[in-house]
Design an enzyme around this catalytic site. Structure first.
Site, PDB file in Angstrom:
ATOM      1  N   HIS A 318     -12.844  -2.373  -4.944  1.00 15.01           N
ATOM      2  CA  HIS A 318     -12.920  -1.978  -3.535  1.00 15.01           C
ATOM      3  C   HIS A 318     -13.676  -0.650  -3.399  1.00 15.01           C
ATOM      4  O   HIS A 318     -14.547  -0.512  -2.526  1.00 15.01           O
ATOM      5  CB  HIS A 318     -11.490  -1.853  -2.991  1.00 15.01           C
ATOM      6  N   GLU A 319     -13.367   0.312  -4.258  1.00 14.90           N
ATOM      7  CA  GLU A 319     -14.057   1.603  -4.199  1.00 14.90           C
ATOM      8  C   GLU A 319     -15.518   1.470  -4.617  1.00 14.90           C
ATOM      9  O   GLU A 319     -16.391   2.156  -4.076  1.00 14.90           O
ATOM     10  CB  GLU A 319     -13.341   2.633  -5.070  1.00 14.90           C
ATOM     11  N   HIS A 322     -17.385   0.508  -1.650  1.00 11.64           N
ATOM     12  CA  HIS A 322     -17.798   1.667  -0.848  1.00 11.64           C
ATOM     13  C   HIS A 322     -19.050   2.307  -1.442  1.00 11.64           C
ATOM     14  O   HIS A 322     -19.977   2.675  -0.713  1.00 11.64           O
ATOM     15  CB  HIS A 322     -16.675   2.701  -0.791  1.00 11.64           C
ATOM     16  N   HIS A 328     -14.747  -0.620   5.409  1.00  6.32           N
ATOM     17  CA  HIS A 328     -13.593  -1.510   5.458  1.00  6.32           C
ATOM     18  C   HIS A 328     -13.915  -2.697   6.367  1.00  6.32           C
ATOM     19  O   HIS A 328     -14.679  -2.573   7.328  1.00  6.32           O
ATOM     20  CB  HIS A 328     -12.360  -0.768   5.968  1.00  6.32           C
TER      21      HIS A 328
END
EC number: 3.4.24.-
Length: 696
Positions: A318-319, A322, A328
């Site tokens: 998930h990071e 980014h 998100h």
């Protein structure tokens, strides 16, 4: 799909070209002969065995550069052989995978005693093995998601090196992921300071670990300094520690700047990650309960070892999302959908303490798996790390070349009345998102022709009715009049327009009070610069067809603009307006026909109107007969730094003012319409600038 009498492979074709070093191959054994397992054999790699449930299997396969001959053999001697070709795309910008250590680190990560006994410790070398395999799983998962979204086999690369590869139980010399071991200047005590622990609600500086990681990378040097392009780095802190109440030395963050795109995470769940491919299925189904006296139960979702693996691997990915530019989302990895990441590698799920169930029924179909959101995959498609060689054969693709450090290009929005507008992008719009409460709830995508779209668009017409129709009913009821619009273009920063419906709610101006015919109406463009700075100027109107010269007052910013025009003979009627010619919109190409500067304006028999301030520093530009102004380019930010005039003869002036200040914006009326005047706000200099436009 490759079919045979006995085995089908759903996502791998004969002689297929692959760019991911790891694949999740989905298959089915058609022959109902009680097969329980399938073994994947590769002439250069150790064989790996995977379970079969309800005749289906998912096999995670490592590839080597060049030809890969894969043989799938069940325990009942049913077999299928297929050949594919793996090509590492070393030209694509990679992600550097890093372990960050305190300067006095004991070189150990948190692990329960039972796991340390099973794995032979919890040291640095074991951490490297686990991180290396976890990264390969992220690549395989992402490749599968891109394939399902009809974008082909694509994934992001990690930096590799030729060394001892530990992806299998038996290490061997071959290309594998390089793990940078980076020493921080901080001590263990400083990294584990509760005040900088992200999950500490009373922490005084809970984002500090991001800066600590950034500083460590810059001190490490090498690829993290003096690079032309931003470097991408995914970092795990080895010295993360669970003290029984708080996870210290951990933060889940992703972002960065124009030097380093960065993702950081802690090692508190690393104990649950497999060390080699042979352990993949056993570790993803390990129901051993986590001992909170020894290790963290992150977000109370890691009650078993397999759930800890799923959550922490997914959260790190998930990071990295980014890092790769994803915000998100309303679903998928970029929400918290990675709680079911395990399903992408399995055909049978273990018991979950989090849900108090055995989860999805075998064989776990794709609809039950975790996904990258569609909007994530569109971003990946236009990310340089995901480029395929064949992309360059499609002119509509407009392949991106930059990770950051973009020219600060601003998108232009021109209301057209009746709830519609025209959006311009010098580089090509590939995605428009409709944002409600910080999440995209609807979108418009412009895929390349080779993928069934029309390619990124430099000019788009949108209507409120169309945008609202793309929103779910519940979101429309709450945000139908207040949603944001986010515009993404190739090689350009994202642009957001708050309360977009109100931007299009324009009232036409009656231009007859400014000397135009009764039927002429004008529309104000959005202002560029600081829209709440200085004092409102109102409308400075002029008939652009009569303008013969312009005087630009400037220094290190734009002070003002005076338009000189011929007086229309008394009693004459407006001549029918012909459609103004439109020059090429490539404003980044070399200007070969620039307007002569510092020309002397003969002010006899000319009238003029002034926008802004008149100063002693100015430059004059004179138009040719029949030449009219059709637009302006600006450099602007907190004010208007500079202005450039565009004409119907395809000519442009220099950029007058501070040509390196602010970001780039353009102002041009829609095709078939004319500039009827200018407007904006003025303080010590010009704070904001816009145009009035309409039909003549």
């Amino acid at each position: 799909m490759v079919g045979s009498k006995d085995i089908d492979l759903f996502n791998l074709r004969e002689n297929e070209q692959i760019v991911s070093p790891c694949l999740i191959v989905h298959g089915k054994c058609n022959k109902q002969n009680g097969a329980k397992t399938v073994q994947v054999q590769h002439p250069q790699l150790p064989p790996i065995t995977y379970p079969i449930h309800n005749q289906f299997f998912k096999a995670t396969v490592i590839l080597t550069p060049g030809e890969n001959k894969l043989t799938f053999v069940t325990d009942t001697n049913t077999a299928r052989t297929i050949v594919c070709y793996y090509t590492p795309l070393t030209q694509n910008p990679p992600v550097h995978l890093c372990l960050i250590l305190a300067k006095d680190s004991p070189l150990q990560f948190d692990s329960p005693r039972e796991q340390k006994d099973r794995e032979g410790g919890n040291g640095l070398e074991l951490a490297i093995k686990k991180l290396r395999l976890g990264a390969r799983l992220m690549q395989a998962y992402t490749n599968e998601q891109m394939l399902r979204n009809s974008m082909g086999n694509r994934t992001f690369p990690f930096v590799e090196e030729f060394t001892w590869d530990t992806l299998f139980e038996r290490p061997a010399m071959r290309n594998t992921i390089k793990i940078h071991v980076v020493r921080s200047e901080k001590t263990v005590k400083e990294i584990q300071d509760p005040d900088i622990a992200q999950q500490n609600s009373k922490g005084k500086n809970t984002g500090a670990l991001f800066g600590i990681a950034m500083d460590a990378l810059k001190s490490y040097g090498g690829p993290f300094t003096n690079n032309e392009k931003p470097v991408q780095a995914a970092c795990m802190f080895l010295d993360t520690h669970w003290d029984g109440k708080l996870i210290r030395g951990h933060a889940a963050l992703g972002g960065g700047d124009d030097s380093i795109k960065l993702a950081i995470f802690g090692s508190h769940g690393l104990y649950s990650w497999p060390t080699c491919l042979e352990q993949l299925v056993p570790y993803f189904t390990d129901e051993t309960r986590s001992s909170t006296s020894e290790v963290a139960n992150d977000c109370n979702e890691c009650g078993t070892y397999w759930e800890c693996l799923t959550i922490t691997l997914g959260a790190f990915m998930h990071e990295i999302g980014h890092l790769l530019g994803c915000p998100h989302q309303e679903s998928g990895v970029m929400l918290r959908g990675y709680t079911t990441l395990n399903r992408s590698f399995l055909t049978k799920e273990a018991y979950s303490v989090r849900t108090n169930s055995t989860g999805a029924s075998p064989p776990i179909f794709p609809k039950e798996e975790c996904t990258w959101n569609r909007l994530d995959t569109v971003r990946f498609l236009y990310h340089p790390s995901f480029t395929l060689p064949q992309d360059y054969y499609d002119p509509s693709f407009m392949r991106p070349t930059k990770l950051g450090g973009y020219p600060n290009i601003k998108h232009s929005v021109y209301p057209l009345g009746n709830g519609s507008c025209r959006i311009l992008s010098p580089t090509g719009i590939y995605l428009i998102e409709i944002i409600c409460d910080d999440l995209a709830r609807g979108h418009i995508e412009y895929l390349p022709v080779s993928l069934g779209g029309q390619g990124p668009q430099r000019e788009v017409i949108v209507t409120l009715d169309d945008l609202r129709a793309r929103l779910p009913k519940n979101e429309l009821a709450k945000f139908g009049n207040t949603f944001k619009l986010k515009i993404l273009s190739v090689n350009a920063p994202e642009t957001e327009f708050d309360k977009f419906p109100s931007l299009l709610d324009v009232q036409p101006l009656d231009m007859s009070k400014y000397g135009f015919s009764k039927n002429v109406q004008g529309i104000k463009s959005p202002l560029y610069g600081r829209s709440d700075g200085g004092n409102a100027v109102g409308v400075v109107a002029f008939d652009v067809r009569l303008v013969t010269a312009v005087r630009i007052y400037h220094g290190y910013a734009l002070d003002g603009v005076r338009f000189y025009y011929k007086e229309k003979p008394t009693g004459t009627k407006d001549a029918p307006a012909s459609k103004p010619s439109v020059p090429p919109r490539n404003y980044f190409s070399k200007i070969t026909h620039s307007i002569k500067n510092h020309a002397s304006i003969n002010e006899e028999n000319l009238k003029s109107v002034l926008f802004g301030h008149e100063t002693q520093n100015f430059t004059d530009a004179t138009l040719e007969p029949g030449e009219i102004i059709i637009g302006f380019n600006l450099r602007c930010g907190a004010w208007v730094d500079a202005i450039q005039i565009i004409t119907s003869h395809g000519r442009m002036t220099d950029m007058f003012g501070n040509k390196d200040g602010g970001g780039f914006a353009e102002l041009q009326p829609p095709n078939g319409q004319y500039i009827l005047g200018v407007t904006g706000r003025v303080g010590q200099w010009v704070d904001a600038f816009g145009i009035i436009y309409g039909a003549l």
